[in-house]
Design an enzyme around this catalytic site. Structure first.
Site, PDB file in Angstrom:
ATOM      1  N   LYS A 108     -46.135 -18.787 -26.102  1.00 11.72           N
ATOM      2  CA  LYS A 108     -46.537 -19.983 -25.344  1.00 11.72           C
ATOM      3  C   LYS A 108     -47.718 -19.670 -24.413  1.00 11.72           C
ATOM      4  CE  LYS A 108     -43.312 -22.006 -22.505  1.00 11.72           C
ATOM      5  NZ  LYS A 108     -43.804 -22.511 -21.213  1.00 11.72           N
ATOM      6  N   SER A 109     -47.664 -18.552 -23.713  1.00 12.03           N
ATOM      7  CA  SER A 109     -48.747 -18.221 -22.763  1.00 12.03           C
ATOM      8  C   SER A 109     -50.087 -18.075 -23.481  1.00 12.03           C
ATOM      9  CB  SER A 109     -48.434 -16.908 -22.039  1.00 12.03           C
ATOM     10  OG  SER A 109     -47.341 -17.090 -21.194  1.00 12.03           O
TER      11      SER A 109
ATOM     12  N   GLY B 154     -46.008 -25.827 -15.826  1.00 12.05           N
ATOM     13  CA  GLY B 154     -46.667 -25.162 -14.701  1.00 12.05           C
ATOM     14  C   GLY B 154     -47.923 -24.440 -15.161  1.00 12.05           C
TER      15      GLY B 154
ATOM     16  N   ARG C  74     -42.670 -28.629  -7.838  1.00  8.43           N
ATOM     17  CA  ARG C  74     -42.971 -27.177  -7.809  1.00  8.43           C
ATOM     18  C   ARG C  74     -44.156 -26.884  -6.879  1.00  8.43           C
ATOM     19  NH1 ARG C  74     -42.776 -24.896 -13.831  1.00  8.43           N
ATOM     20  NH2 ARG C  74     -42.913 -22.920 -12.708  1.00  8.43           N
TER      21      ARG C  74
ATOM     22  N   SER D 129     -47.828 -13.676  -9.831  1.00  7.71           N
ATOM     23  CA  SER D 129     -47.903 -14.839 -10.724  1.00  7.71           C
ATOM     24  C   SER D 129     -49.138 -14.797 -11.608  1.00  7.71           C
ATOM     25  CB  SER D 129     -47.908 -16.129  -9.900  1.00  7.71           C
ATOM     26  OG  SER D 129     -48.306 -17.215 -10.724  1.00  7.71           O
TER      27      SER D 129
ATOM     28  N   GLN E 153     -49.920 -17.153 -13.556  1.00 11.96           N
ATOM     29  CA  GLN E 153     -50.528 -18.495 -13.536  1.00 11.96           C
ATOM     30  C   GLN E 153     -51.565 -18.573 -12.421  1.00 11.96           C
ATOM     31  OE1 GLN E 153     -47.317 -21.303 -13.238  1.00 11.96           O
ATOM     32  NE2 GLN E 153     -46.653 -20.967 -15.334  1.00 11.96           N
TER      33      GLN E 153
ATOM     34  N   ASP F 158     -39.242 -14.828 -17.385  1.00 14.55           N
ATOM     35  CA  ASP F 158     -38.663 -15.984 -18.084  1.00 14.55           C
ATOM     36  C   ASP F 158     -37.364 -15.627 -18.812  1.00 14.55           C
ATOM     37  OD1 ASP F 158     -40.725 -17.632 -17.246  1.00 14.55           O
ATOM     38  OD2 ASP F 158     -41.973 -17.165 -18.985  1.00 14.55           O
TER      39      ASP F 158
ATOM     40  N   ARG G 213     -34.815 -23.104 -20.801  1.00 17.35           N
ATOM     41  CA  ARG G 213     -34.269 -21.737 -20.940  1.00 17.35           C
ATOM     42  C   ARG G 213     -32.793 -21.669 -20.521  1.00 17.35           C
ATOM     43  NH1 ARG G 213     -38.775 -19.246 -22.770  1.00 17.35           N
ATOM     44  NH2 ARG G 213     -40.722 -19.740 -21.703  1.00 17.35           N
TER      45      ARG G 213
HETATM   46  C1  S3P Z   1     -46.856 -17.856 -17.326  1.00 21.49           C
HETATM   47  C2  S3P Z   1     -46.558 -17.151 -16.202  1.00 21.49           C
HETATM   48  C3  S3P Z   1     -45.223 -17.121 -15.580  1.00 21.49           C
HETATM   49  C4  S3P Z   1     -44.159 -17.617 -16.535  1.00 21.49           C
HETATM   50  C5  S3P Z   1     -44.568 -18.864 -17.249  1.00 21.49           C
HETATM   51  C6  S3P Z   1     -45.835 -18.622 -18.058  1.00 21.49           C
HETATM   52  C7  S3P Z   1     -48.235 -17.822 -17.849  1.00 21.49           C
HETATM   53  O1  S3P Z   1     -45.224 -17.966 -14.449  1.00 21.49           O
HETATM   54  O2  S3P Z   1     -42.952 -17.840 -15.847  1.00 21.49           O
HETATM   55  O3  S3P Z   1     -43.553 -19.302 -18.114  1.00 21.49           O
HETATM   56  O4  S3P Z   1     -48.449 -18.227 -19.013  1.00 21.49           O
HETATM   57  O5  S3P Z   1     -49.129 -17.373 -17.122  1.00 21.49           O
HETATM   58  P1  S3P Z   1     -45.672 -17.428 -12.998  1.00 21.49           P
HETATM   59  O6  S3P Z   1     -47.084 -17.085 -13.075  1.00 21.49           O
HETATM   60  O7  S3P Z   1     -45.428 -18.586 -12.066  1.00 21.49           O
HETATM   61  O8  S3P Z   1     -44.772 -16.265 -12.734  1.00 21.49           O
END
Ligand code: S3P
Length: 415
Positions: free
Chosen positions: A13-14, A82, A110, A153, A155, A302, A375
């Protein structure tokens, strides 16, 4: 009852989100194969379509044309995602776009201060609803900054890298604990001027369009976690998972389980688009308990819900601390894990930043509150396989957020 067979999973997914978003730094055609089939990644693609990007999708392959984003006439709906919100906010800031980001009820509660504060420091013009969605970004010229990211993080890190590429001057971002590095890997492959040294990321503003790409996204290790967990705790199980993403920043669960005596072996390994990929074999194992601390969390962030279920079947008491980030995921996952584990007869103590869980638990039936968190739903679908009594999940449809084919696949490998 056992788990048997061979699996190849939809793409991570990422990486799928990133493969879509980074097309805006290119010109011409990009091809993405084995893209994640979840709703989250489609949210990213729809946001891009609404921002003037041209893309078509056939089965699990996406064609996406390069070119800068345009102002969107309607708010960009990030759904439950997110990653979509935080990465696109960086991209929009860097490309001097006007847009409003909205999301569903969970996403709208969030925290966004983690991206708003540094983006404002860079000069981005952002109005938010008390540091949450909706978030309105107005076109402005931004500059590079030196910034220590206060939460672990990927993200946030990725948001800042994307903004940094559109800034007028270089940026330096420091992360205390390393998090998933797909953004850095992919952008470097595409020709961006990014350097990473000892957790310090230097981003130089883009001076040219980046290279086009055709990528085949490796299977999602976070999805694999559910099948790995089922195989380890259901007697008589053996599973092969092929073409799985094995990036070191993503295989914390596998590493921790191996320390707990799990029989998980990498049978083949190779490199694809700068990412480590491989085939693994997992067999039912007698597991020991373990203690996890803050630094263990980012590489399995995750996977903590399924980890809790696995720990409930290990020998001894498992303690997880330093995992306060779980409170601000798609649901408050510490609360969701503890409430539901208790419901099915597991002895668990809730901590502010984790939980203590007793192993060798006999699971009983019960009613699971998913809090609409995919999840949590998948974790307790696996628990249902192990319990003699029925475990009823309140909203199994929320699984579609990451992996709509979950139940079908589970059925295929259940004997
Ligand atoms: C992700 C980073 C993680 C993860 C999310 C996907 C990403 O979040 O929990 O499912 O793709 O960069 P955080 O950056 O908030 O830890």
């Amino acid at each position: 009852m056992g788990i048997r067979g061979t699996l190849k999973l939809p793409g991570d997914k990422s990486i799928s989100h990133r493969a879509l978003l980074f097309s805006t730094f290119t010109k011409g055609k990009n091809l993405i194969h084995n893209i994640s089939t979840g709703e989250d990644v489609e949210s990213t693609r729809i946001c891009l379509l609404n921002s003037g990007v041209k893309s078509s999708k056939k089965n699990n392959s996406v064609e996406i044309l390069g070119g800068k984003l345009k102002d969107s006439l309607t708010p960009l709906n990030c759904g439950n995602s997110g990653t979509t919100t935080r990465l696109i906010a960086g991209l929009l800031s860097g490309q001097e776009i006007n847009a409003t980001l909205i999301g569903d009820q969970s996403l709208s509660s969030r925290p966004m201060d983690r991206i708003i504060n540094p983006l404002i420091l860079m000069g981005s013009d952002i109005i938010s609803n008390n540091l949450q969605l909706p978030l309105t970004i107005s076109s402005s010229i931004i500059k590079g900054i030196e910034y220590e990211i206060p939460v672990a993080s990927a993200q946030v890190k990725s948001c800042l890298i994307l903004a940094g590429l559109g800034a007028k001057t270089p940026s330096h971002f420091y992360e205390k604990t390393p998090t998933r590095d797909h953004t850095e890997i992919m952008l470097e492959k595409m020709g961006a001027d990014i350097a990473v040294e000892n957790n310090l990321i230097t981003v130089n503003p883009l001076t040219k369009t980046l290279n086009n790409y055709e990528i085949n996204i490796p299977g999602d290790p976070s999805t694999a976690g559910f099948f790995i967990g089922a195989t380890l705790i259901i007697p008589n199980s053996k599973l092969i998972i092929k073409n799985l993403l094995l990036n070191p920043s993503r295989i914390g669960l596998i590493k921790v389980l191996q320390k707990m005596n799990a029989q998980i072996h990498i049978i083949r390994q190779w490199d694809e688009i700068g990412e480590t990929v491989g085939d693994i074999q997992v067999s039912y194992s007698q597991l020991n308990s373990i203690d996890l601390v803050k630094d263990d969390i980012p590489s399995m962030v995750d996977e903590l819900p399924i980890f809790a279920l696995i720990a409930s079947q290990a020998d001894g008491i498992t303690r997880v601390t330093g995992a306060e980030e779980l409170r601000v995921k798609e649901s408050d996952r510490i609360k969701a894990i503890c409430t539901n584990m208790k419901e099915i007869g597991v002895n668990i103590v809730e901590l502010k930043d984790g939980f203590i869980i007793e192993g060798n638990s006999n699971l009983k039936g019960g009613h699971i509150k998913t809090f609409n968190d995919h999840r949590i739903a998948m974790t307790f679908e696996i628990a249902d396989l192990l319990s003699n009594e029925k475990i009823i999940i309140d909203n199994p449809n929320c699984i579609d957020i990451s992996y709509p084919e979950f139940k079908e696949t589970l059925k295929k490998i259940s004997i």
